[in-house]
Scaffold this motif. Structure first.
Motif, PDB file in Angstrom:
ATOM      1  N   LEU A  84      80.608  20.061  29.887  1.00  0.00           N
ATOM      2  CA  LEU A  84      81.268  19.358  30.887  1.00  0.00           C
ATOM      3  C   LEU A  84      82.628  18.506  30.253  1.00  0.00           C
ATOM      4  O   LEU A  84      81.727  17.990  29.149  1.00  0.00           O
ATOM      5  CB  LEU A  84      79.960  18.774  31.240  1.00  0.00           C
ATOM      6  CG  LEU A  84      80.286  17.433  32.518  1.00  0.00           C
ATOM      7  CD1 LEU A  84      80.437  18.561  33.838  1.00  0.00           C
ATOM      8  CD2 LEU A  84      78.597  17.556  32.957  1.00  0.00           C
ATOM      9  N   ARG A  85      84.062  18.157  30.634  1.00  0.00           N
ATOM     10  CA  ARG A  85      84.775  17.804  30.200  1.00  0.00           C
ATOM     11  C   ARG A  85      84.751  16.421  30.668  1.00  0.00           C
ATOM     12  O   ARG A  85      86.008  16.105  31.560  1.00  0.00           O
ATOM     13  CB  ARG A  85      85.824  18.861  30.094  1.00  0.00           C
ATOM     14  CG  ARG A  85      86.252  19.643  29.225  1.00  0.00           C
ATOM     15  CD  ARG A  85      87.107  20.747  28.893  1.00  0.00           C
ATOM     16  NE  ARG A  85      87.018  21.669  28.294  1.00  0.00           N
ATOM     17  CZ  ARG A  85      86.764  22.073  26.890  1.00  0.00           C
ATOM     18  NH1 ARG A  85      86.651  20.741  25.970  1.00  0.00           N
ATOM     19  NH2 ARG A  85      86.510  23.138  26.330  1.00  0.00           N
ATOM     20  N   VAL A  86      84.213  15.181  30.782  1.00  0.00           N
ATOM     21  CA  VAL A  86      84.658  14.613  31.350  1.00  0.00           C
ATOM     22  C   VAL A  86      84.008  13.463  30.401  1.00  0.00           C
ATOM     23  O   VAL A  86      83.193  13.709  29.304  1.00  0.00           O
ATOM     24  CB  VAL A  86      83.511  14.073  32.733  1.00  0.00           C
ATOM     25  CG1 VAL A  86      83.919  15.046  34.146  1.00  0.00           C
ATOM     26  CG2 VAL A  86      81.576  14.156  32.420  1.00  0.00           C
ATOM     27  N   SER A 120      83.002  23.285  35.309  1.00  0.00           N
ATOM     28  CA  SER A 120      81.840  23.487  34.436  1.00  0.00           C
ATOM     29  C   SER A 120      80.380  24.296  35.597  1.00  0.00           C
ATOM     30  O   SER A 120      80.119  23.692  36.269  1.00  0.00           O
ATOM     31  CB  SER A 120      81.596  22.301  33.779  1.00  0.00           C
ATOM     32  OG  SER A 120      80.169  23.134  32.588  1.00  0.00           O
ATOM     33  N   THR A 140      77.309  20.260  39.598  1.00  0.00           N
ATOM     34  CA  THR A 140      78.096  20.212  38.750  1.00  0.00           C
ATOM     35  C   THR A 140      79.583  21.419  39.689  1.00  0.00           C
ATOM     36  O   THR A 140      79.277  22.158  40.588  1.00  0.00           O
ATOM     37  CB  THR A 140      79.435  21.277  37.900  1.00  0.00           C
ATOM     38  OG1 THR A 140      78.949  22.582  37.381  1.00  0.00           O
ATOM     39  CG2 THR A 140      78.899  19.838  36.471  1.00  0.00           C
ATOM     40  N   ARG A 141      80.479  20.938  40.633  1.00  0.00           N
ATOM     41  CA  ARG A 141      80.863  22.111  41.458  1.00  0.00           C
ATOM     42  C   ARG A 141      80.962  23.307  41.087  1.00  0.00           C
ATOM     43  O   ARG A 141      80.948  23.803  41.942  1.00  0.00           O
ATOM     44  CB  ARG A 141      83.139  21.915  41.927  1.00  0.00           C
ATOM     45  CG  ARG A 141      83.628  22.178  42.667  1.00  0.00           C
ATOM     46  CD  ARG A 141      83.006  22.444  43.931  1.00  0.00           C
ATOM     47  NE  ARG A 141      83.222  21.397  44.517  1.00  0.00           N
ATOM     48  CZ  ARG A 141      83.089  20.952  45.691  1.00  0.00           C
ATOM     49  NH1 ARG A 141      82.187  21.345  46.426  1.00  0.00           N
ATOM     50  NH2 ARG A 141      83.108  19.650  46.080  1.00  0.00           N
ATOM     51  N   ILE A 193      79.542  16.238  40.992  1.00  0.00           N
ATOM     52  CA  ILE A 193      80.580  16.016  39.808  1.00  0.00           C
ATOM     53  C   ILE A 193      81.954  16.937  40.391  1.00  0.00           C
ATOM     54  O   ILE A 193      81.981  18.514  39.559  1.00  0.00           O
ATOM     55  CB  ILE A 193      80.182  16.194  38.239  1.00  0.00           C
ATOM     56  CG1 ILE A 193      79.158  14.985  37.967  1.00  0.00           C
ATOM     57  CG2 ILE A 193      81.907  15.824  37.156  1.00  0.00           C
ATOM     58  CD1 ILE A 193      78.126  15.183  37.099  1.00  0.00           C
ATOM     59  N   GLU A 194      82.913  16.897  40.437  1.00  0.00           N
ATOM     60  CA  GLU A 194      84.443  17.704  39.737  1.00  0.00           C
ATOM     61  C   GLU A 194      84.497  18.380  39.248  1.00  0.00           C
ATOM     62  O   GLU A 194      86.009  17.882  38.610  1.00  0.00           O
ATOM     63  CB  GLU A 194      85.355  16.661  41.592  1.00  0.00           C
ATOM     64  CG  GLU A 194      84.388  16.610  42.791  1.00  0.00           C
ATOM     65  CD  GLU A 194      85.069  17.879  43.045  1.00  0.00           C
ATOM     66  OE1 GLU A 194      84.880  18.724  43.056  1.00  0.00           O
ATOM     67  OE2 GLU A 194      84.403  17.474  44.296  1.00  0.00           O
ATOM     68  N   SER A 195      84.247  18.920  38.828  1.00  0.00           N
ATOM     69  CA  SER A 195      84.055  19.916  37.508  1.00  0.00           C
ATOM     70  C   SER A 195      83.806  21.134  37.591  1.00  0.00           C
ATOM     71  O   SER A 195      82.858  21.544  38.408  1.00  0.00           O
ATOM     72  CB  SER A 195      83.324  19.693  36.327  1.00  0.00           C
ATOM     73  OG  SER A 195      83.560  20.217  34.998  1.00  0.00           O
ATOM     74  N   ALA A 227      80.333  13.018  27.963  1.00  0.00           N
ATOM     75  CA  ALA A 227      79.446  13.994  28.124  1.00  0.00           C
ATOM     76  C   ALA A 227      78.451  14.161  27.143  1.00  0.00           C
ATOM     77  O   ALA A 227      77.411  14.607  27.179  1.00  0.00           O
ATOM     78  CB  ALA A 227      80.517  15.193  28.174  1.00  0.00           C
TER      79      ALA A 227
END
Length: 541
Positions: free
Chosen positions: A206-208, A46, A64-65, A42-44, A211
């Motif tokens: 995690l701002r998706v 966090s 996450t990234r 996940i490109e985040s 979430a």
């Protein structure tokens, strides 16, 4: 994973840090005895991770990234081990069900939230068309007011849903932290990861999209403290390090020594295993023994199929030619060429390393589409039966591969077993007899091993006669055992290990037999039983 924006991480396209993450997942899979799960990125920014799925066979680990870029290898290993615990202990199935329950309870509130957000979209459209369009503004305002009313109506359901989500998740996190230490034999890894996250100067949420609905899946908390799905980080570290939470102060500055008990002899394989201080290191060493060319090839569907068929290639030229001709006809000349090339590698391996190759291949095999699965299944069956007989290794490989291909072909969802021990006692007796005889040098020794194992599983059965314990009967028995409840399956695997360990050594043939039982039961195959593995040419070999 896809709901949160995750993208499958593939070895052939992975970069340095991404490859390190994939290597850690492989190592923890071998160390914990679980199938290697698909890894999604996940490109985040966090620092978070999660495990999802319904069974170990279809499990997914998401990272996450920020997690793979900012944590050290030891810290990343601790986090991945934590997520593997959720897979091993069935938490992923609980979490999936909890998502459904929560969504049903808070659906009214979610509808209200969407309605409140609608005016922004309408107003943006007005800006591009006519700023004086008061009609659009009035509609937007009406929708917003109605949405607020719906939110208030759904507030009670939302609150109950969040509280349920938090209550179920918190205790499971303590268990997963403890299990991570058991798997890695290094408590400072996960503790250091938690300390790093606690020291972040910005929010780690995690701002998706969605979430909050999946907050209980995450490695660290994703909600406010009142609805927190995880225990406070200081309490988690305190349990890992055996100190008073109040004494921790600034967690990222604390350097307490771990006093977590990692020498419990029951931790490795239930009640009878022997702990091994370097289980992940052993897993890494086993993986490092596999040639780089082979390990790289099996990371995709093409190479994984070639490796599986290379393991089945017959040593006799006439049978070998028949197998290769069918492979070329059904799967193409390129795959035939790859099979012959990989056979040079797998042909020189011992039986334990061959099983590890199968484990590495399985994630790619499960990504085949239905037509590919049908064709590959037929080729595997032909290669197994080409000489009219099936040895134990071929039978085990077929069980592990064909069971997953059948799931793709039949499109049947995984169903949780519910049968009790009494309902599967006959099948359990066949499995225990097969393991007991595989490692015993005499019938008396086999009887003693069977008696000890059946006593543990509490089944009152005489050991079946040898003519009744064929591979065909064993396959049918394992299929029935797979439908047992989790507690029953756990007890059966423990009993199988007891029968295997009765003479205090484990031979390759016994290892393969127990591996077949564990795979059928959907339970972890502890790497630590390799402690007693001996090479031999007797009945156990």
């Amino acid at each position: 994973a896809l709901e949160l924006g995750g993208v499958p991480l593939m070895a052939e396209t992975a970069t340095g840090r991404e490859k390190q993450c994939l290597n850690v997942v492989e190592e923890m899979s071998i160390a914990s005895g679980m199938p290697i799960p698909l890894t999604c990125l996940i490109e985040s920014p966090s620092l978070n991770a999660f495990a999802a799925g319904t069974t170990p066979d279809n499990a997914v680990i998401g990272v996450t990234r920020g997690l793979i870029d900012q944590l050290s290898r030891d810290e990343l290993q601790g986090v991945i081990a934590h997520e593997f615990s959720h897979i091993v202990h069935g938490d992923i199935r609980i979490n999936i069900r909890l998502v459904g329950v929560i969504h049903g309870m808070i659906v009214i509130g979610l509808i209200g939230e969407r309605m409140v957000q609608a005016p922004q979209i309408l107003l943006e459209r007005n800006e591009t068309s006519s700023r004086s369009d008061l009609r659009g503004f009035a509609i937007a305002l009406a929708i917003m007011i109605l949405g607020l009313c719906v939110v208030l109506i759904g507030l009670a359901g939302t609150a109950i849903g969040r509280l349920l989500q938090a209550a179920v998740s918190r205790q499971r996190e303590f268990l997963a932290d403890a299990a991570a230490v058991d798997y890695t034999r290094y408590p400072d890894g996960i503790a250091s990861a938690l300390r790093t996250i606690s020291g972040l100067k910005t929010s780690n949420r995690l701002r998706v999209s969605k979430a909050s609905e999946f907050a209980h899946f995450m490695f660290t908390n994703g909600c406010s403290s009142f609805f927190a799905t995880h225990p406070p980080i200081e309490r988690r570290i305190a349990r890992l390090e055996g100190v008073d939470p109040e004494s921790l102060g600034k967690l990222h500055q604390h350097a307490g020594q771990s006093v977590f008990d990692i020498t419990d002899p029951m931790a490795a394989i239930g009640f009878l295993g022997r702990s091994r201080p370097a289980s992940p290191n052993q897993a890494k060493a086993l993986l490092d023994d596999i040639p780089i060319r082979l390990r790289g090839a099996v990371q995709n569907m093409f190479g994984a199929r070639a490796a599986i068929l290379a393991l089945l290639l017959h040593e006799t030229e006439s049978y070998n030619s028949k197998q290769l001709n069918l492979i070329e006809h059904d799967l193409g000349p390129d795959l035939k060429k790859e099979v012959r090339l990989l056979h040079a590698y797998v042909g020189a391996m011992d039986r334990v390393h061959r099983l590890i190759v199968i484990d590495i291949c399985l994630p790619s095999i499960t990504r085949l589409d239905r037509e590919q699965a049908i064709t590959f299944s037929e080729v595997v069956k032909y290669c197994m039966d080409v000489d009219g007989r099936t040895d134990l290794f071929e039978w085990l490989l077929g069980r592990m591969v064909l069971r997953r291909l059948d799931a793709i072909i039949t499109l049947k969802p995984a169903i949780e077993g519910t049968l009790g021990l009494r309902s599967v006692s006959d099948s359990a007796a066949i499995a225990l007899a097969a393991v007991a005889r595989r490692g015993a040098s005499t019938e008396e020794a086999a009887q003693a091993a069977f008696a000890a194992a059946s006593s543990h599983v509490q089944i009152d059965r005489r050991m079946p006669e040898s003519e009744h314990v064929t591979l065909t009967r064993l396959a049918a028995a394992l299929d029935e055992l797979g439908g047992a409840g989790f507690d029953a399956r756990t007890r059966i695997l423990e009993s199988t290990l007891l029968a295997c360990w009765h003479d205090e050594c484990i031979r390759p043939g016994e290892f393969e037999m127990v591996r077949a039982v564990a795979d059928a039961l959907g339970l972890r195959m502890p790497l630590q039983i390799l402690d007693g593995l001996v090479q031999g040419d007797g009945r156990g070999g």
